[in-house]
Enzyme design. Structure first.
Site, PDB file in Angstrom:
ATOM      1  N   LYS A 170      32.064 -55.057  -2.115  1.00 33.39           N
ATOM      2  CA  LYS A 170      32.615 -54.607  -0.836  1.00 33.39           C
ATOM      3  C   LYS A 170      31.575 -54.718   0.277  1.00 33.39           C
ATOM      4  O   LYS A 170      31.889 -55.112   1.408  1.00 33.39           O
ATOM      5  CB  LYS A 170      33.112 -53.166  -0.948  1.00 33.39           C
ATOM      6  CG  LYS A 170      33.692 -52.588   0.349  1.00 33.39           C
ATOM      7  CD  LYS A 170      34.916 -53.352   0.833  1.00 33.39           C
ATOM      8  CE  LYS A 170      35.413 -52.887   2.193  1.00 33.39           C
ATOM      9  NZ  LYS A 170      35.944 -51.510   2.192  1.00 33.39           N
ATOM     10  N   LYS A 237      28.308 -46.996   9.675  1.00 31.28           N
ATOM     11  CA  LYS A 237      28.051 -46.562   8.296  1.00 31.28           C
ATOM     12  C   LYS A 237      28.082 -47.749   7.347  1.00 31.28           C
ATOM     13  O   LYS A 237      27.196 -47.917   6.493  1.00 31.28           O
ATOM     14  CB  LYS A 237      29.077 -45.505   7.890  1.00 31.28           C
ATOM     15  CG  LYS A 237      28.915 -44.977   6.468  1.00 31.28           C
ATOM     16  CD  LYS A 237      29.775 -45.712   5.444  1.00 31.28           C
ATOM     17  CE  LYS A 237      31.242 -45.545   5.717  1.00 31.28           C
ATOM     18  NZ  LYS A 237      32.067 -46.235   4.663  1.00 31.28           N
TER      19      LYS A 237
END
Length: 300
Positions: A170, A237
């Site tokens: 990811k 993030k």
């Protein structure tokens, strides 16, 4: 199979709804109960904390903002592992880092609990349509056992390797995605300022080598005045996790580090809780490009 779902935000709620529609008995939890009202109305049971969610479940799925929240929800007081019985499973679909899921995996093994990391890609639309891509890390036997769950939320489900491999995949995806995003902003600004219609430009780039799914989706949404449903704080993030992983692996990130800096600078200018597509309008404004009307206007 009794399924618990913790984290009912823009991605978690539709994933949980698809599991519910597939016939699974669902127990849900979020820090905001209103996030799960639609699921309760359809028959889901509300739990007051992660431990209660786990105690009522054979497997618990997480969809949380990041590694800090994942570790707290699983390993903290009244966390998932405080309620989940031996033989159960914990599956993290969040965008997180491999270090946290490794710790959770070790803690799970000592309790007889199976752990998988299964982050997803495709955005809110794919979450609603159950067409997500699911990157899974974990033991092959555990993956096969829970494959039917994944197939209720995604149409591309791939085991990438041992625990942590899903999160690595990811982050690779997101690193490339955000690098593409910044390049798309620069390229589109150049073309439009030179007098090319942005929609025609998108159409001709689509079959060409400069195309990316993120380019097509973000620019079209922005031109239509629609949101991505993902705030800038989340993008920061994600990029920090990408850069951290690159550093840990000894990869000399160059473009990735620059993109992290650019997105962080935008966040620090006061746009942390604004939709990520606000970046496009801000970039176009700074480029002197008329991007048309839309919901995400940026003040001078």
């Amino acid at each position: 199979m009794r399924v618990g779902f913790i984290g009912l935000g823009a991605m978690g709620n539709p994933m949980a709804a698809n599991l519910q529609q597939a016939g699974y008995e669902l127990t849900i939890h979020d820090i905001r109960r209103e996030q799960g009202r639609n699921l309760e109305d359809a028959g889901a049971v509300w739990a007051t904390n992660p431990a209660e969610t786990a105690a009522r479940s054979d497997v618990v799925l997480l969809s949380l903002p990041g590694p800090v929240q994942v570790e707290s929800v699983v390993l903290g007081e009244n966390g998932v592992f405080a309620g989940l019985a031996a033989g159960g499973a914990c599956i993290d679909t969040s965008t997180s880092g491999p270090a946290v899921i490794h710790r959770i995996g070790e803690a799970g093994a000592s309790r007889g609990i199976q752990v998988l990391d299964a982050p997803i890609s495709g955005g809110i639309w794919a979450a609603r349509d159950a067409t997500l891509t699911v990157f899974v890390g974990g033991e092959k036997e555990t993956f096969e056992l829970y494959r039917p769950l994944f197939q209720c939320i995604g149409n591309t489900v791939v085991r990438m390797g041992p625990v942590g491999s899903g999160h690595v995949t990811k982050l690779v995806n997101n690193l490339m995605m955000y690098i593409n995003f910044i390049g798309a902003c620069e390229g589109m600004a150049m073309g439009v300022k030179a007098g090319i219609d942005p929609r025609v430009l998108l159409d001709v780039i689509k079959p060409s080598m400069g195309h990316s799914t993120f380019l097509e989706r973000t620019m079209k949404l922005s031109l239509d005045g629609k949101p991505l449903h993902f705030v800038t704080d989340g993008a920061v993030k994600d990029m920090r996790l990408c850069v951290e992983l690159g550093r840990n692996l000894g990869i000399p990130l160059e473009a990735g580090l620059l993109v992290e800096t650019l997105i962080t600078r935008f966040r620090d200018a006061g746009y942390g809780q604004e939709d990520t597509l606000t970046y496009i309008r801000d970039y176009m404004r700074r480029s002197g490009v008329d991007w048309g009307s839309g919901d995400f206007l940026v003040a001078d």
